[in-house]
Design an enzyme around this catalytic site. Structure first.
Site, short mmCIF file in Angstrom:
data_model
loop_
_atom_site.label_atom_id
_atom_site.label_comp_id
_atom_site.label_asym_id
_atom_site.label_seq_id
_atom_site.Cartn_x
_atom_site.Cartn_y
_atom_site.Cartn_z
N ARG A 280 70.30 70.99 21.02
CA ARG A 280 69.10 70.74 20.19
C ARG A 280 69.34 69.88 18.94
O ARG A 280 68.40 69.65 18.19
CB ARG A 280 68.45 72.06 19.76
N ASP B 204 67.99 64.92 32.12
CA ASP B 204 67.63 66.32 32.34
C ASP B 204 66.45 66.77 31.48
O ASP B 204 66.35 66.44 30.30
CB ASP B 204 68.80 67.25 32.05
N ASP C 26 72.57 75.72 31.59
CA ASP C 26 71.25 75.22 31.18
C ASP C 26 70.77 76.00 29.95
O ASP C 26 69.57 76.29 29.82
CB ASP C 26 70.23 75.29 32.32
N GLY D 9 62.88 77.42 29.54
CA GLY D 9 64.31 77.47 29.21
C GLY D 9 64.71 78.80 28.61
O GLY D 9 63.88 79.51 28.05
#
Lengths: 437, 310
Positions: free
Chosen positions: A68, A158, A311, A330
């Site tokens: 992030r 992705d 992930d 997510g």
């Protein structure tokens, strides 16, 4: 460098009798059973780590992490994500490119790489975007990113699929010269417009628009054909369906250079989690069915699926504690991955510790071309390893995880296996559940 | 009953109790000059609508007012909700401001369930007035009330639901409720407008409306939304109308006693011919009328307590 470290009475790969491992200058210098109390006194300034009952494995490598930073430092940073990774037993992570700004150029990838080095808990390798701005229209400067200090060897859009078959073909072809791999988020976007959950009975009853298995499988099939056509390497992200396993098995049998990962959550959870509409269970690709879960576990054990990738996707509370369709997809994964693998594969007897080393360390390191990760636990090799307590259990508490965000779908679950110590080139990054900064 | 979020899992006894209460309320109010009962005096009911709606909102508002509740309407266009306030914050605000019951309509499936979970422990009840493509339980209850009125009872009756089942919350709520009340349900739709796994629902499925009509006790038409017509779910409005529209020829195939229902708003000439919609066989205005009594009954069961309702 650091003073020598003696790891006492550890079982390498959980096999054979306990041995003592001597680490000096970041390297494993001796392995044996000779080092009793008397002989250790001969070692000048040695630190001793009692590893009685622990299993040693090469440090884990995660091909699929969202850190992030830059852009959403309110949900995770390279520092907090690195801490979570080290606590999970990881010594290298690949940070996905869907940051803000997108990691589609040398400046951003070098920034991520440099921040990772400054933090120093795990090797942070930026993944470069395949296309400019993840828009799927124009190749990003892959060669420049590969030649940058970050040395990018994995490229992925992705979060989004490189849907245009011609762009995908060019990307595969072009990266041949870079010794790199394209990691595809396989999702045919025309088949998943508005999709919210696995297309099946449960989503239909709950009124959630379906994400059909064929949307993943058709892209994986297409990409395998393209990779074979241009003799390039393809990596398939987060495989979620049994049909994809069939396609991969077929492609591998005909010599396609394809590898594939599966996430811990797809190895454990199913669309049963849709009941109640709690978006902590929303993820892309979505949680599938019990039969998919079984096939994924077996395919990982068999090697049709090469590795586990988390992930890991931190999200802010307001992006999860809302109505389902408004929530971001997510879930956290770095600190729970090993335990889920133990629960779903080791305990049922599908995988031994040697197998865990393969799917969590050796294969991902090979796929990404990391020369100093996923190495054997042997004299002369880097002391990049993890010590696992296989008998311990722990209860997952999102608030206690190192990530800034707390969106774990495993909240309150009691899981087997605890990471005791993580070591990166001889440096202890985690011991007894604490980050050593 | 703590909330009314779906008919899935609603037990037949509770559903029947609500329908019986609606009957009683209807009879009580019949012929009265002042249609006002004191039952919910001092109780605050909020309608929270994130989608446009005329009939459902008006129906709930009238139901609340006839029960003497204080009814406050909040719409997505007229309050802080369009300033980006989260659904959770809005729910907590309404509850803290004294709402005893929140009636919510929202484009997201599951929104009412989320609202109920956020309001856990506050004592505020939630009624789902339509959540995305999930459920619309009071519509199913008012349809059941209308069917009971017209057919005497629901158990053993054969009822077809025709049209866009895939995107219909009305269809989902009706399937669960009608099946629970013992009806045989037939879904009639093109395959593109049927949900995945519909074979696991307590229904039979058909693509041939003509062959189903002679054995039906009721036919329930679903609205075809404009965006579906352009979404490639079927080739054209004309072809849909030819295959699944209820015209006069098809009306003649129904048994004499069979009833035609439509949740509205109707697309005349497309799903239903005007002559059918306006025929005495159609119970469409009865549905609206019963809607008020059914919603009064729901408010009563949620706010006046189980013991009184039983």
């Amino acid at each position: 460098m650091n003073s020598p470290l003696l790891i006492k009475a550890v079982r390498l790969y959980g096999e054979g009798d306990p041995v003592d491992v001597l680490v000096r200058d970041g390297v494993i210098v001796e392995i044996g059973q000779w080092l009793d109390a008397a002989s250790t006194q001969d070692l000048d300034g040695v630190r001793v780590l009692d590893a009685d009952g622990l299993v040693a494995l090469p440090g884990f490598v995660d091909l699929h992490t969202h850190l992030r930073e830059p852009g959403r430092e309110d949900t995770e940073t390279i520092a907090t994500g690195s801490a979570a990774a080290a606590l999970g037993g990881y010594t290298a992570v690949f940070a996905m490119a869907n940051t803000d700004p997108v990691a589609d150029n040398a400046v951003v990838v070098e920034h991520v790489w440099r921040r990772g080095r400054e933090v120093g808990l795990v090797d942070v390798h930026p993944v470069g975007a395949v296309t400019v701005g993840l828009k799927g229209e124009k190749l990003a400067e892959l060669g420049t990113m590969a030649a940058s200090k970050a040395g990018v060897r994995v490229f992925s859009d992705d979060g989004l699929c490189v849907a245009d078959p011609l762009i995908m073909r060019r990307a595969l072809e072009y990266t041949r010269s870079l010794d790199a791999v394209i990691a595809q988020h396989a999702e045919e976007p025309r088949l998943t417009v508005g999709a919210q959950a696995h297309e099946g009975e449960r989503a239909a009853r709950l009124g959630l628009a379906g994400w059909p298995a064929a949307a993943e499988e058709s892209i994986v099939a297409r990409d395998c054909l393209l990779a074979k056509q241009v003799d390039a390497r393809l990596h398939v992200c987060h495989v979620s369906t049994s049909g994809t396993v069939d396609v991969l098995r077929w492609a591998k049998a005909r010599g396609t250079k394809v590898s594939a990962e599966v996430t811990p959550h797809h190895l454990l959870l199913t669309d049963e989690r849709l009941e109640g509409y709690d978006p902590v269970n929303k993820v892309n690709p979505p949680l599938r069915t019990e039969s998919d879960v079984q096939v994924l576990r077996e395919a990982l054990a068999e090697g049709v699926l090469d590795c586990v990738a988390t992930d890991h996707a931190p999200h802010a509370v307001q992006d999860k504690d809302c109505e389902w369709s408004a929530a971001r997809p997510g879930m956290l994964g770095l600190q729970t991955a090993l335990s889920i693998v133990v629960k779903t594969l080791v305990r049922p007897g599908l995988l031994d510790w040697r197998g865990v080393a393969r799917v969590m360390s050796e294969r991902p390191a090979e796929i990404a071309g990391l020369p100093d990760q996923g190495r054997p636990l042997a004299v002369g090799e880097p002391a990049t390893l993890v010590l696992v307590d296989p008998r311990a259990h722990w209860v997952v508490r999102g608030a206690e995880l190192a990530s800034i965000s707390g969106n774990t779908p495993f909240e309150g679950m009691e899981l087997p296996a605890v990471v005791h110590t993580t070591m990166l080139r001889g440096r202890v990054t985690v011991t007894e559940g604490k980050v050593q900064s | 009953m703590k909330h009314l979020l779906s008919t899935d899992g609603l037990d037949p006894a509770t559903a029947t109790a609500v329908l019986d209460t609606a009957d009683t309320l209807k009879r009580t109010l019949l012929g009265r000059e002042v249609r006002k009962l004191p039952t919910l005096r001092g109780r605050t009911v909020v309608t929270l609508f994130y989608e446009n709606s005329t009939r459902t909102r008006v129906s709930f508002e009238v139901a609340g007012k006839w029960m003497s509740a204080d009814v406050i309407n909040v719409s997505a266009g007229g309050s802080s909700v369009n300033k980006g306030e989260s659904l959770r914050d809005t729910a907590l605000t309404l509850s803290a401001a004294g709402a005893d019951l929140v009636i919510v309509r929202h484009p997201a499936s599951g929104a009412a369930h989320r609202l109920a979970s956020w309001l856990e422990g506050t004592g505020t009840a939630v009624v789902n007035a339509g959540d995305g493509t999930h459920e619309h339980p009071t519509q199913a209850l008012l349809d059941a009330a209308t069917l009971r009125e017209r057919l005497g009872e629901i158990s053993g009756r054969r009822i077809a639901i025709v049209g866009d089942v895939l995107h219909s919350r009305v269809a989902r709520s009706n399937v669960h409720l009608l099946a629970a009340l013992g009806a045989e349900v037939v879904l009639v739709a093109p395959p593109t407008l049927l949900p995945t796994g519909v074979h696991s629902w307590p229904v039979t499925v058909s693509h041939d409306l003509d062959s189903e009509l002679p054995a039906l006790d009721a036919v329930m038409l679903l609205r075809v939304q404009a965006e579906r017509m352009h979404g490639g779910f079927f080739p054209s409005a004309r072809e849909y109308s030819i295959a699944y529209g209820l015209n006069e020829r098809r009306l003649a195939l129904l048994p004499e006693h069979a009833v035609v229902l439509h949740p509205g708003p109707m697309l005349r000439g497309m799903e239903i011919a005007s002559a059918v919609a306006d025929s005495p066989r159609a119970a469409i205005t009865d549905q609206v009328r019963n809607g008020v009594h059914v919603r009064m009954a729901v408010l009563y069961h949620l706010l006046a307590g189980e013991e009184e309702a039983a």
